[in-house]
Design a protein around this motif. Structure first.
Motif, PDB file in Angstrom:
ATOM      1  N   ARG A   7      25.902  93.743  36.221  1.00  0.00           N
ATOM      2  CA  ARG A   7      26.490  93.183  35.313  1.00  0.00           C
ATOM      3  C   ARG A   7      27.074  91.750  35.980  1.00  0.00           C
ATOM      4  NH1 ARG A   7      30.486  98.068  33.444  1.00  0.00           N
ATOM      5  NH2 ARG A   7      28.641  99.373  33.047  1.00  0.00           N
ATOM      6  N   SER A   8      27.050  91.719  37.206  1.00  0.00           N
ATOM      7  CA  SER A   8      27.451  90.315  37.997  1.00  0.00           C
ATOM      8  C   SER A   8      26.614  89.231  37.646  1.00  0.00           C
ATOM      9  CB  SER A   8      27.458  90.479  39.436  1.00  0.00           C
ATOM     10  OG  SER A   8      26.091  91.015  40.045  1.00  0.00           O
ATOM     11  N   TRP A  56      25.109  88.425  34.916  1.00  0.00           N
ATOM     12  CA  TRP A  56      25.352  88.102  33.388  1.00  0.00           C
ATOM     13  C   TRP A  56      25.749  86.744  33.352  1.00  0.00           C
ATOM     14  CZ3 TRP A  56      28.565  92.488  30.347  1.00  0.00           C
ATOM     15  CH2 TRP A  56      27.780  93.603  30.308  1.00  0.00           C
ATOM     16  N   GLU A  57      26.958  86.355  34.155  1.00  0.00           N
ATOM     17  CA  GLU A  57      27.489  85.129  34.248  1.00  0.00           C
ATOM     18  C   GLU A  57      26.574  84.008  34.532  1.00  0.00           C
ATOM     19  OE1 GLU A  57      29.621  84.526  38.594  1.00  0.00           O
ATOM     20  OE2 GLU A  57      30.696  86.009  37.001  1.00  0.00           O
ATOM     21  N   LYS A  58      25.485  84.116  35.061  1.00  0.00           N
ATOM     22  CA  LYS A  58      24.602  83.046  35.557  1.00  0.00           C
ATOM     23  C   LYS A  58      23.741  82.524  34.350  1.00  0.00           C
ATOM     24  CE  LYS A  58      23.618  85.303  40.117  1.00  0.00           C
ATOM     25  NZ  LYS A  58      24.287  84.340  40.532  1.00  0.00           N
ATOM     26  N   LYS A  93      36.072  90.838  29.954  1.00  0.00           N
ATOM     27  CA  LYS A  93      35.723  90.244  31.093  1.00  0.00           C
ATOM     28  C   LYS A  93      34.666  89.062  30.597  1.00  0.00           C
ATOM     29  CE  LYS A  93      34.197  90.389  35.893  1.00  0.00           C
ATOM     30  NZ  LYS A  93      33.692  91.430  36.936  1.00  0.00           N
ATOM     31  N   HIS A 125      35.347  84.178  30.650  1.00  0.00           N
ATOM     32  CA  HIS A 125      34.619  83.401  31.551  1.00  0.00           C
ATOM     33  C   HIS A 125      34.715  82.046  30.936  1.00  0.00           C
ATOM     34  CE1 HIS A 125      31.889  81.639  34.107  1.00  0.00           C
ATOM     35  NE2 HIS A 125      31.715  82.563  34.985  1.00  0.00           N
TER      36      HIS A 125
END
Length: 233
Positions: free
Chosen positions: A110-111, A113-115, A144, A148
């Motif tokens: 899941r880390s 995802w933000e990319k 979460k 962002h």
């Protein structure tokens, strides 16, 4: 002799002027034809994230999308495996091309995802409606993501998936649990769907396309890339 020379000079000037006018007309016609071609055949491209925790049915949903909107069939259910990294799917709806980014939902993935947030026009978030024991985990991961800054203003489509299963909770019950009224400032829709039999998918996607076409976020992404949309009639 002088008159003949003057006539030849004038004739040459007329011919040059004619050639310049003809060249300019050809350029104008090319520009008009190119604009007409773009108006008739070009399609806006949107990038849409498909997120959700593991086993929410994201890849099954994506493959059913391909089956509904594409000539070729999506993968059969018995060949779909958990996503490790990224799956990409492309479909066309009305005058839009949509590129879907299906990202793995395991805790360790899941880390990443933000990319993908910054370039996404919208977000689809799937929840396994037949697994109440993981509702809290799914809700936490969604909250979460929405906090962002790179997803600010992105339209949101929340899908209560696996409605083909008899133990799936109703859309209303899951809606109450997620407390979606907190999302009043974001354009969103909550829909019950089944990635297995396709129920609710077409209506949900067509809603999303319409919202993206009018979204301020789409305008922002277009301005960033220098894209100039062809005006609709």
């Amino acid at each position: 002799m002088g008159n003949r020379k003057e006539l030849r000079t004038r004739k040459h000037l007329v011919e040059q002027t004619y050639k310049q006018i003809q060249q300019r007309l050809e350029e104008v016609m090319f520009s008009l034809m190119h604009g007409l071609w773009s108006y008739m055949f070009s399609k806006t491209e949107f990038h849409v994230l498909i997120l959700g925790i593991d086993k929410a049915g994201k890849t099954t949903f994506l493959e059913k999308l391909k089956t509904i909107y594409s000539i070729s069939e999506g993968l059969p259910h018995d060949r779909i495996v958990p996503t490790v990294g990224l799956n990409i799917g492309r479909i066309e709806v009305s005058n839009a091309k949509i590129v879907f980014w299906d990202l793995g939902g395991q805790p360790g993935l899941r880390s990443i995802w933000e990319k993908y947030y910054e370039e996404a026009h919208a977000l689809i978030y799937l929840i396994d409606a037949a697994c109440p024991s993981r509702f809290e985990e799914s809700k936490s991961a969604l909250e979460k993501a929405l906090r962002h800054e790179d997803l600010q203003g992105a339209p949101l489509l929340i899908l209560a998936n696996k409605q083909d299963l008899s133990n799936a909770v109703s859309a209303e019950e899951l809606d109450r649990y997620l407390d979606l009224k907190k999302l009043d400032e974001r354009v969103y829709m909550f829909e019950p769907v089944s990635g297995y039999d396709g129920r609710g998918i077409k209506e949900s996607v067509e809603w999303l396309v319409g919202v993206m076409e009018r979204s301020k976020r789409t305008e922002t992404l277009r301005a960033r890339t220098g894209y100039v949309p062809v005006p609709s009639s």
